[in-house]
Design an enzyme around this catalytic site. Structure first.
Site: not given
Ligand SMILES: O=c1[nH]c(=O)c2ncn([C@@H]3O[C@H](COP(=O)(O)OP(=O)(O)OP(=O)(O)O)[C@@H](O)[C@H]3O)c2[nH]1
Ligand SMILES: [Mg+2]
Length: 193
Positions: A12, A67
């Site tokens: 991200k 998120d």
């Molecule tokens: O293939 C993907 N392409 C994308 O573009 C995408 N965007 C989100 N995701 C999935 O959804 C979770 C977010 O969870 P999430 O929003 O809680 O983020 P995270 O916990 O990884 O980091 P943080 O931002 O919270 O620190 C992530 O881990 C990914 O598995 C994606 N997968």
């Molecule tokens: Mg997260």
């Protein structure tokens, strides 16, 4: 404009830095390790929790949180807001992806509609604002390519034949849930100067 990013997800961080063209600093570079409990009931709630948690520690700043996750209607919307921990707390992208593939295989599903959601929250001295973006397509029961992150290698965007793991990153920058939500977030940020 300096924006503090309330994320520790490297995929991200890279995408948001490239899409925002502003000085985007991951919060860990300023505050070190902080545990943020994402106990919201929606992507929007979780994004606001993350943005507020960092803004409280760095008042007078502009904090942006994301998120996001993938939802599969044929699996009752799984994994949704639990995308990051679908295979358990601390699961890797590969473990989460493998779990989703095995869930499809359990139901003999080779390809089925799915969508990504991104909720962006901006916490600032002018208040908190949120935007959303969605990307529709299909998930397949195998991983193809190694571009992007998370579930990308099993997701074929609407209008394409290849997965986000195979497609050029420029494509994702144009059509992704995150790109759409950030385009709206830019309108909010422009009014902060
Ligand atoms: O293939 C993907 N392409 C994308 O573009 C995408 N965007 C989100 N995701 C999935 O959804 C979770 C977010 O969870 P999430 O929003 O809680 O983020 P995270 O916990 O990884 O980091 P943080 O931002 O919270 O620190 C992530 O881990 C990914 O598995 C994606 N997968
Ligand atoms: Mg997260």
């Amino acid at each position: 404009m300096k924006i503090i990013l309330a994320s520790s997800n490297r995929g991200k961080i890279k995408e948001i830095q490239e899409l925002l063209q502003a000085e985007v600093v991951p919060y860990k570079d300023i505050l070190g390790d902080i545990t943020i409990i994402e106990n919201g009931k929606s992507f929007q709630e979780n994004a606001m929790i993350k943005a507020k948690a960092i803004f409280e520690r760095v008042p007078q700043s502009i904090v942006l949180a994301d998120d996001s996750g993938i939802s599969v209607p044929a699996l009752g919307g799984e994994p949704g807001i639990y995308s990051a921990r679908y295979a358990g707390e601390g699961a890797t992208d590969k473990e989460n992806l493998q779990k989703l593939i095995s869930k499809l295989q359990e139901k003999n599903i080779k390809k089925t509609p799915a969508f990504y959601t991104a909720a962006i929250a901006i916490a600032s001295p002018k208040g908190i604002f949120t935007t959303h973006g969605w990307m529709w397509g299909e998930v397949i029961d195998e991983a193809r390519g190694d571009r992007g992150f998370g579930y990308d290698p099993m997701f074929i965007p609407e209008g394409y034949e290849k997965t986000l793991g195979e497609l050029d990153e420029e494509v994702k920058k144009r059509i992704s849930h995150r790109a759409k939500a950030l385009r709206l977030a830019k309108i909010v940020l422009e009014r902060m100067v």
